[in-house]
Design a protein around this motif. Structure first.
Motif, short mmCIF file in Angstrom:
data_model
loop_
_atom_site.label_atom_id
_atom_site.label_comp_id
_atom_site.label_asym_id
_atom_site.label_seq_id
_atom_site.Cartn_x
_atom_site.Cartn_y
_atom_site.Cartn_z
N SER A 1 1.51 10.58 -1.32
CA SER A 1 0.85 10.71 -0.03
C SER A 1 0.92 12.18 0.38
O SER A 1 1.85 12.89 -0.02
N CYS B 1 2.66 6.69 11.37
CA CYS B 1 3.00 5.67 10.40
C CYS B 1 4.48 5.33 10.48
O CYS B 1 5.32 6.21 10.66
N SER C 1 -9.28 -1.73 4.91
CA SER C 1 -8.14 -1.42 5.76
C SER C 1 -7.64 -2.70 6.39
O SER C 1 -8.41 -3.62 6.65
N GLY D 1 -7.29 2.29 9.55
CA GLY D 1 -6.67 3.46 8.94
C GLY D 1 -5.52 4.00 9.76
O GLY D 1 -5.03 3.34 10.68
N CYS D 2 -5.12 5.24 9.43
CA CYS D 2 -3.93 5.83 10.06
C CYS D 2 -4.08 6.01 11.57
O CYS D 2 -3.08 6.02 12.29
N GLU E 1 -10.47 2.58 -1.68
CA GLU E 1 -9.55 3.23 -0.74
C GLU E 1 -8.86 2.13 0.06
O GLU E 1 -9.50 1.26 0.63
N CYS F 1 4.40 -1.81 7.70
CA CYS F 1 3.17 -1.24 8.25
C CYS F 1 3.33 -1.01 9.75
O CYS F 1 2.67 -0.16 10.33
N TRP G 1 0.84 0.09 1.75
CA TRP G 1 0.01 -0.50 0.70
C TRP G 1 0.70 -0.40 -0.66
O TRP G 1 0.71 -1.34 -1.44
N CYS H 1 -1.14 5.49 1.12
CA CYS H 1 -0.57 4.66 2.18
C CYS H 1 0.68 3.96 1.65
O CYS H 1 0.60 3.11 0.77
N SER I 1 -10.02 5.14 8.20
CA SER I 1 -10.32 4.31 7.04
C SER I 1 -11.70 4.72 6.54
O SER I 1 -12.66 4.78 7.31
N LYS J 1 -6.04 1.28 3.11
CA LYS J 1 -5.11 1.66 4.18
C LYS J 1 -4.53 0.35 4.71
O LYS J 1 -5.27 -0.60 5.00
#
Lengths: 667, 574, 169
Positions: A324, A356, A473, A503-504, A496, A194, A304, A301, A421, A498
């Protein structure tokens, strides 16, 4: 009204608010106390000793772990404190690998900056620690222990926030270190890449594996057509490295910069996010209809996905099969929609520019080579792109605004908010609600999903269905969520996930945020971008409609499944030989038996079966007839416990089944 | 289960022992066991039988004859195996299996003594017949350790017969929590673990915490090189520690206790475990102890070996199954300790003082010692002296008294006693400092030691003769500190690494006067800047030797000469 | 079948401690009793069973000097290097034993896996300095290099009959 409580910081009265410690109060007084190990989101560690302040009557105390009390008289700048700070930095630098000009963190390193700020002019101590091996085993993260100052930020991030525990402290005293399990390589441990550790690392001890040279080489190769795609979260964070405020949308400059560096085509990953919204939305509707494999859990993700494969094999069927977005786009460009006539797919190099680090590992997965080499060739982080722009000498802030290439440059707001997220959930909700109700609705009706919390539960009504959605997230939050589900305390239809908190936008490849509330600012940037765009729903994207018409037929079609979807398999947590764990050798053995002791099988009772078999063999005096091995994962965890008896592999085995089979084979 | 009250147990024990003619007590402390005490014990059983007499090994029932038992450390470790004969209080030293028959014949069957096994004062030749004649003992003050040397640590009834658990009973049934805290506060007892925090105050802070659960931890980690007091108490009188814990539990409202013992102290582990089991069986631990509404359970945890676990927060971390790294305070353990609950941590010596204070009263206790430090203090007396062992003296005793009177004087490397050979006393282990000739008349207590740059620490007292190089001693302690630093905070981790490097430079002739300045500057910073008490005290051996033996350092760096002739690199011709 | 039986014990130990990760240290201690060291795969197994990360287990195990990751000899000799022993020349004892066992610098265990020599900070037997302890059971005090060498020779004579006549070399 009671009088406000005050304390004195360097002769200035400062009110005490709800600050949890002295450090925050002092910072409120506009004094930037140096520290390496204090992070408001993590536990107080108190190890760097740089935030020591003088408290009248108490002597030197660390500000990070002292409670603000009324009437304290604090000095942050005395002769003793100055000497102390310098000495601490000298001690850190004595054994530090001082290759600053060539270090990835050069110029952005907190150790370098503090040494400079505190006026450390000379290091009077000599190096006494031996150089250690740099661990470059992971495709995503490089660990250079020679630059580590042992502030513990990475360990606490990995454990407290992410709940992964791939790295931890090891040994003690002068050998104290941060290390993966058993002092092995990163690649052999549980790291999901991550990259949150690299984000908090104040020095260059943990960083993303660079791909800059490979990308330049491709750009300079006249035979190659180099295609860039930019993730939504890059556009609102890259500017920070060029002194723009966090959240500033710099899409136009980025496209312009990429063109000037020599990229032949520049696409937007947000387009693929629109595409994914539709594929995911349809998958969700189908599962809802059939009432199977719910909750559907997002799969965009890669950190994840790895985490799930290692820890939650039983949920792999719940994962959406969608790739993705950048992998969707890569596969499309290499297989179907070459950027221009005459460009041969084998000459295309796809470069994903991502917030990422995990995607650096994701591109190597064999599933993501569908035609001509890897569907995405290289992943550059936001920071990596920033370095390339600087290397090229481009005056980023003065660049004009350029537009993406078509067709993969046209996006809707739904694609852009994927970087936050909760964004995927909102985008899917926009799609699914219209699909179900067959009525148009305002795009912002689901904006109540946005509250920034790392764990959110949302109830929505879609047509007849009352649905429970969840947004998580940070992998630590994900663990909590799954625990709740497993205990039966919660039921969801859609989750969801992340891996990075927020989130990203807060991905491991982003610039380390210097401003306060950085996540909120970046997140707002993406929502603003959504607002500014003409369209907000993925199904309204005309180029996507065109894409389905001409190539993909419909969501979930055979070709869509090939290019836009993937599959998963359970994975080991540790990668080294564990097969001798309980080897029981026997020369007269007629039968060989292997029991899986991987996490999942263990949880499902492999240990009991093992003991049971042993007991049975013992009672029947046939211990020497059977050779028992344990393996450490058949990677079929969702169907465990798995036992191989002779040539027979039995899944979901019980002691009774095993004993029956042994009895049969021994006859 | 039918609970027998402690009064009944006491009466039974007295009744059972009425017909005991004499008692033979064989020291079974680690030192004596190492020298063959267990063989001597067996030999006694055999020889007494052989002589046609009754031998008694247990007072479970009424018995007649000679009682042979094992005790904890009788403290004069150097002269072990030690055998004491009661009621005459005759002490035999260096007893071997072949001596036993003679002892039985002369000292038990008849009322004679075996002269050749008595302690003889060096130089005088006069034999000391009883324990009270031996200077090593009679120059001490025996408040805490007295029982250690004669009661059987594995017999709870004997402890009770000596008045054991009466204090705990009183605390549980007659006193309030506040009264107990007051009593201990009034006694002036300070924690024997090193820092000297007032015990009663600590309890009182824990007492007023509002929490569903509280813990009492007995710290028996004692990782200091040169200290073995806690070990001796846990080996020799484990019930006194348990009793102290029960009283502490009542005082603060705790219902769980943990005794943390170093794993390498195998005998202490074994005896403490047995004591806890016996106490639980006797109803002294468990539910509704002494018929009160107090529940208190104790478990024994074995430490896996890390010096830093003597630090309170590190000790808690290790009990929680984590790395034993200290945490920043606040919160203090008495506020948020084990599993986040208020936790009182006292070391074994401190806890075993509690029943003593109940017995003699707070005021009497306060009258022993000095104004700021009441009671007695125990030291592990070792090094270049004639008599080594465990000693107990009132606070305010001078080093001169300890070195000359109790220890019998300084010895040269060849073992001869020679007063002028004294060079220094290292007190308090790696957290303490080195004192010199000029401190010989300093009355020792917490504050006086702190003033001169040393500390009581966990009670190691090493006497050094003139052949010792003080720089090498500083280096020795720094090597220890570097190894035992947990590594968490920069100042201690990197500071000890660099201090050791500088000291090594000095010892090996690579240093100059600037090295000394840098060493001193660094030592001062480690002292104020470290995260935990252990880091803060790690530079003490360096600072105190720099303070009192600077000439010796200067000899090393300027003239490249080691005055003691110890440092190999600086020897002529090397 | 050695391994399997030992492994059964690991399972039993985990059950005894209720798979409670707070009990990690006692669990590791008990496991080390069985194997005489902590094999990696066993630590990984313990981690997974307790629901904590293998890195965490390694972090804890590597913190404490009691734990070891390489097999030790049958006789583990701990030489005390506490203050009292140090000033009474424990270094000479170590040197004499290392020479007798022909251990190279840095080597702690003999090739025949019979002996491991370690130094420890303090055995708490300072009154008997210099002291050693063999297999955490028997303390030998007031040693001299000669006495230490004799201890080793006696063990050698017992363990490897005929290979070592006392007094040779």
């Amino acid at each position: 009204m009671s009088k406000r409580k005050m304390l004195m910081v360097d002769h200035i009265p400062v009110p005490i608010g709800d600050e949890r410690n002295l450090l925050e109060v002092i910072r409120k007084a506009n004094i930037e106390l140096p520290t390496f190990c204090y992070h408001s989101e993590m536990s107080i560690y108190g190890a760097c000793r740089l935030c020591l302040v003088e408290i009248e009557g108490r002597g030197l105390q660390p500000a990070c772990s002292t409670l603000p009390e009324e009437g304290l008289v604090i000095s942050t700048n005395t002769q003793q404190i100055r000497a102390m700070r310098r000495m601490i930095l000298e001690l850190m630098l004595a054994n530090h690998q001082g290759d600053c000009p060539t270090c990835v963190k050069g110029g952005d390193c907190q150790l370098q900056q503090l040494a400079h700020r505190m006026g450390v002019a000379k290091i009077r101590f000599s190096r006494v620690k031996e150089r250690l091996r740099i661990d470059a085993s992971s495709p995503a993260i490089i660990h250079d222990p020679n630059k580590c100052i042992l502030c513990g930020d990475c360990v606490r991030t990995c454990n407290e926030i992410q709940g992964v525990g791939a790295i931890d402290f090891a040994y003690s005293g002068s050998e104290f270190a941060v290390a993966p399990c058993f002092g092995k390589n990163m690649a052999q441990g549980e790291c999901v890449a991550c990259g949150q550790c690299s984000l908090v690392c104040p020095t260059g001890a943990l960083y993303a594996r660079p791909s800059i040279n490979e990308v330049w080489a491709a750009l300079h190769d006249p035979a190659k057509t180099v295609v860039a795609q930019i993730d939504p979260a890059v556009r609102i964070a890259l500017g920070e490295d060029f002194n723009l405020a966090a959240g500033t949308i710099a899409t136009g400059q980025i496209v312009s910069a990429l063109r000037r560096m020599g990229f032949d085509f520049v696409y937007d990953t947000a387009f693929a996010a629109d595409l994914m919204t539709i594929e995911l939305g349809e998958e969700f509707l189908e599962r809802l209809e059939k009432g199977e494999r719910l909750p559907i859990i997002t799969s965009c993700c890669p950190a994840w996905v790895t985490f799930a494969e290692q820890h939650y094999p039983e949920y792999l069927d719940n994962l959406s099969t969608c790739r993705s977005p950048h992998q969707m786009l890569g596969a499309l460009v290499k297989n179907k929609v070459t950027p221009a006539k005459g460009v041969k797919p084998e000459d295309i190099v796809v470069v994903s520019i991502m917030p990422c680090i995990a995607k650096k590992g994701e591109v190597l997965r064999p599933e993501f080579s569908t035609g001509y080499g890897r569907d995405v060739d290289y992943v550059l982080t936001t920071l990596g792109l920033s370095l390339m722009i600087k290397e090229a000498g481009l005056n980023f802030n003065q660049l004009g605004q350029d537009s993406f290439d078509m067709p993969f440059g046209f996006i809707t707001g739904a694609g852009v908010i994927h970087g936050n997220s909760g964004g995927v959930t909102e985008a899917v909700a926009r799609y699914v609600s219209e699909k179900v109700s067959e009525k148009r609705s305002d795009y912002y009706v689901y904006s109540n999903m946005r509250n920034g919390a790392e764990l959110r539960e949302i109830k929505v009504t879609l047509g007849k269905n009352k649905l429970n959605l969840a947004v998580a997230s940070g992998l630590g939050s994900v663990k909590k969520l799954i625990k709740k589900m497993k205990k039966g305390q919660a039921h969801y239809d859609f989750i969801e996930v992340k891996a990075c908190p927020g989130g990203c936008i807060n991905g491991g490849g982003q610039p380390p945020g210097k401003e306060k509330n950085i996540k909120a600012k970046r997140s707002a940037g993406l929502y603003d971008n959504d607002k500014m765009l003409q369209l907000h729903k993925s199904r309204e994207n005309p180029y996507i409609a065109d894409l389905y018409e001409r190539f993909l037929e419909k969501p979930g079609s055979q070709i869509a499944r090939k290019l836009l979807h993937t599959h998963y398999q359970s994975k080991k947590r540790v990668y080294f030989d564990m097969n001798n764990l309980a080897r029981q050798e026997s020369k007269q053995a007629k039968l060989e038996l292997s029991i899986c002791f991987g996490t999942s099988c263990l949880v499902k009772g492999a240990q009991g079966i093992y003991s049971g078999i042993n007991q049975y063999l013992n009672e029947n005096k046939s211990l020497d007839k059977v050779q028992i091995n344990t393996t450490f994962c058949y990677e079929k965890c969702s169907r465990g416990p798995v036992i191989r008896i002779g040539e027979e592999v039995i899944e979901a085995c019980t002691l009774e089944i095993a004993l029956e089979e042994i009895g049969r084979q021994l006859k | 289960m039918n609970q027998v009250s402690i009064e009944d147990r006491k009466n039974t024990y007295e009744k059972n022992s009425k017909k005991i003619i004499k008692r033979v007590i064989i020291c079974a402390g680690t030192g004596c066991v190492a020298n063959g005490a267990l063989g001597v014990y067996k030999e006694f059983l055999k020889e007494i039988k052989k002589s046609g007499q009754q031998v008694v090994v247990s007072l479970e029932a009424e018995a007649e004859g000679y009682l042979v038992s094992q005790s904890g450390c009788q403290r004069f470790c150097q002269k072990g195996p030690l055998v004491t004969i009661f009621p005459e209080r005759i002490v035999y030293c260096l007893v071997k299996n072949e001596d036993v028959a003679e002892i039985v014949e002369k000292s038990l069957v008849s009322n004679d003594v075996v002269n050749r096994l008595l302690y003889k004062k060096p130089g005088y030749g006069t034999a000391c017949r009883t324990i009270d004649d031996i200077p090593f003992y009679n120059r001490q003050y025996r408040l805490l350790l007295e029982q250690c040397g004669y009661i059987d640590p594995e017999d709870i009834n004997e402890y009770i017969a000596c008045g054991g658990y009466e204090a705990a009973q009183k605390a549980c049934t007659k006193l309030t929590d506040l009264e107990i805290c007051r009593l201990i506060q009034d006694s002036g007892l300070r924690g024997r673990g090193g820092a000297g925090f007032p015990t009663g105050e600590k309890w009182n802070i824990a007492r007023i915490q509002f929490a569903g659960r509280k813990y009492i931890i007995c710290n028996g980690d004692e990782g200091d090189p040169g200290a073995f007091i806690d070990r001796s108490i846990m080996e020799g009188n484990p019930h006194s520690v348990i009793e102290g814990m029960i009283i502490a539990a009542k005082a603060v409202g705790a219902d769980y206790g943990i005794i943390y013992v170093r794993k390498v102290y195998s005998l202490a582990v074994k005896r403490t475990r047995k004591a806890v089991l016996d106490a639980a069986e006797a109803g002294i631990l468990g539910k509704n102890i002494f018929g009160s509404n107090i529940n208190f359970t104790i478990i024994v945890v074995e430490g896996a070996g890390a010096f830093v676990c003597g630090e309170e927060t590190a000790l808690i971390a290790t009990i929680e199954g984590k790395r034993g790294m200290p945490q920043p305070k606040p919160p203090f353990p008495v506020q948020e300790g084990l599993f986040g609950k208020p936790t009182v941590i006292n070391n074994a010596e401190t806890l075993s003082f509690i029943p003593v204070i109940f017995k003699i009263g707070a005021e009497a206790f306060r009258n022993i010692g000095t104004v700021s430090s009441s009671g007695t203090i125990s030291f592990g007396l070792t090094g270049h002296v004639a008599n080594t062992g465990l000693i107990e003296v009132p606070f305010g005793t001078t080093l001169r008294h300890i070195v000359n009177e109790i220890a019998g004087g300084v010895v040269a490397d060849d073992g001869t006693v020679c007063g002028i050979n004294f060079k220094a006393v290292q007190i308090g282990g790696p957290s303490g400092g080195c004192l010199t000739q000029e401190h010989l008349d300093l009355p020792i207590d917490y504050d006086s030691l702190k003033e001169v740059g040393a500390m009581v620490g966990s009670g190691g007292l090493v006497v050094l003769n003139k052949s010792t190089c003080m720089v090498e001693i500083a280096q020795f302690f720094m090597r220890f500190a570097r190894k035992e630093s947990c590594g968490k905070c920069v100042v201690c981790r990197e500071g000890t690494i660099q201090m050791l490097a500088l000291l090594t430079d000095i010892v090996e002739g690579r240093a100059n006067l600037k090295t000394l300045d840098l060493l001193e500057e660094l030592a001062n910073i480690v002292q104020v800047g470290s995260l935990c008490g252990l880091g803060k005290t790690a530079p003490n051996p360096v600072l105190s030797t720099l303070r009192y033996f600077r000439d010796e350092y200067i000899e090393h760096v300027v003239n490249k000469r080691c005055p003691a002739g110890k440092c190999a690199a600086l020897q002529i011709g090397a | 079948m050695e391994n399997a039986r030992t492994f059964e014990k690991v399972c039993a130990i985990l059950n005894e401690y209720n798979h409670n990760y707070y009990q990690l240290i006692p669990i590791l201690e008990a496991v080390q009793e069985e194997y005489r060291y902590l094999p990696e795969e066993v630590m990984a197994f313990i981690a997974i069973s307790l629901g904590i990360s293998p890195a965490n287990v390694f972090g804890v195990a590597s913190f404490y000097s009691h734990f070891t990751f390489t097999p030790k000899g049958k006789y583990v000799i701990k030489v005390c290097d506490g203050t009292a022993c140090h000033v009474k020349k424990s270094a000479d004892i170590i040197k004499a034993m290392e020479e007798q066992l022909e251990l190279q610098t840095g080597q702690r265990t003999t090739g025949d896996m019979l002996f491991t020599i370690e130094t420890v900070s303090c055995l708490g037997a300072c009154g008997l300095a210099p002291a050693i302890v063999i297999n955490d059971e028997i303390v030998y005090g007031l040693l001299t290099p000669e006495k230490a060498v004799k201890l080793i020779k006696d063990i050698q004579a017992k363990e490897v009959p005929g290979s070592n006549e006392p007094g040779e070399h």
